[in-house]
Design a protein around this motif. Sequence first.
Motif, PDB file in Angstrom:
ATOM      1  N   UNK A  62       0.835  -1.196   0.000  1.00  0.00           N
ATOM      2  CA  UNK A  62       0.000   0.000   0.000  1.00  0.00           C
ATOM      3  C   UNK A  62       0.872   1.249   0.000  1.00  0.00           C
ATOM      4  N   UNK A  63       1.933   1.238   0.788  1.00  0.00           N
ATOM      5  CA  UNK A  63       2.851   2.374   0.813  1.00  0.00           C
ATOM      6  C   UNK A  63       3.557   2.525  -0.534  1.00  0.00           C
ATOM      7  N   UNK A  64       3.976   1.426  -1.126  1.00  0.00           N
ATOM      8  CA  UNK A  64       4.618   1.484  -2.454  1.00  0.00           C
ATOM      9  C   UNK A  64       3.658   2.030  -3.500  1.00  0.00           C
ATOM     10  N   UNK A  65       2.406   1.662  -3.388  1.00  0.00           N
ATOM     11  CA  UNK A  65       1.405   2.134  -4.351  1.00  0.00           C
ATOM     12  C   UNK A  65       1.248   3.651  -4.297  1.00  0.00           C
ATOM     13  N   UNK A  66       1.376   4.244  -3.114  1.00  0.00           N
ATOM     14  CA  UNK A  66       1.274   5.702  -2.991  1.00  0.00           C
ATOM     15  C   UNK A  66       2.412   6.390  -3.730  1.00  0.00           C
ATOM     16  N   UNK A  67       3.623   5.835  -3.640  1.00  0.00           N
ATOM     17  CA  UNK A  67       4.761   6.410  -4.371  1.00  0.00           C
ATOM     18  C   UNK A  67       4.531   6.279  -5.868  1.00  0.00           C
ATOM     19  N   UNK A  68       4.057   5.120  -6.290  1.00  0.00           N
ATOM     20  CA  UNK A  68       3.746   4.921  -7.708  1.00  0.00           C
ATOM     21  C   UNK A  68       2.681   5.897  -8.173  1.00  0.00           C
TER      22      UNK A  68
ATOM     23  N   UNK B 178       9.582  10.995  -6.606  1.00  0.00           N
ATOM     24  CA  UNK B 178      10.248   9.733  -6.315  1.00  0.00           C
ATOM     25  C   UNK B 178      10.151   9.514  -4.806  1.00  0.00           C
ATOM     26  N   UNK B 179      10.434   8.324  -4.348  1.00  0.00           N
ATOM     27  CA  UNK B 179      10.317   8.096  -2.923  1.00  0.00           C
ATOM     28  C   UNK B 179      10.782   6.730  -2.495  1.00  0.00           C
ATOM     29  N   UNK B 180      10.536   6.451  -1.236  1.00  0.00           N
ATOM     30  CA  UNK B 180      10.884   5.162  -0.654  1.00  0.00           C
ATOM     31  C   UNK B 180       9.884   4.861   0.464  1.00  0.00           C
ATOM     32  N   UNK B 181       9.940   3.620   0.942  1.00  0.00           N
ATOM     33  CA  UNK B 181       9.049   3.169   2.015  1.00  0.00           C
ATOM     34  C   UNK B 181       9.875   3.032   3.292  1.00  0.00           C
TER      35      UNK B 181
END
Length: 85
Positions: free
Chosen positions: A40-46, A62-65
């Motif tokens: 879910x956190x990865x999906x927010x970055x995407x 761009x981002x990270x979890x």
Amino acid sequence: MARVIGMKENANVYRAVTRKTFADGTTATVYEGPYDQIGTARARITFWRNHFTRYGKGGSADGHVEECQPEWKPVPEPRRRSKAR
């Protein structure tokens, strides 16, 4: 807004850390979460990467979890007010 994420005791929680770079060169770091699943956190970055690709007018994201195992502890009850006499 309150929400239930269905945590188990000693469970990890995740948050998305997204760095947004706007077309004028300014930046902002945004934290979203907590989430009970890393996906879910990865999906927010995407989501933000795709959003800036489509609508960013030269900006990017761009981002990270990050993960955390919170330590829960009781909060003291407020002191009772004495009645006015």
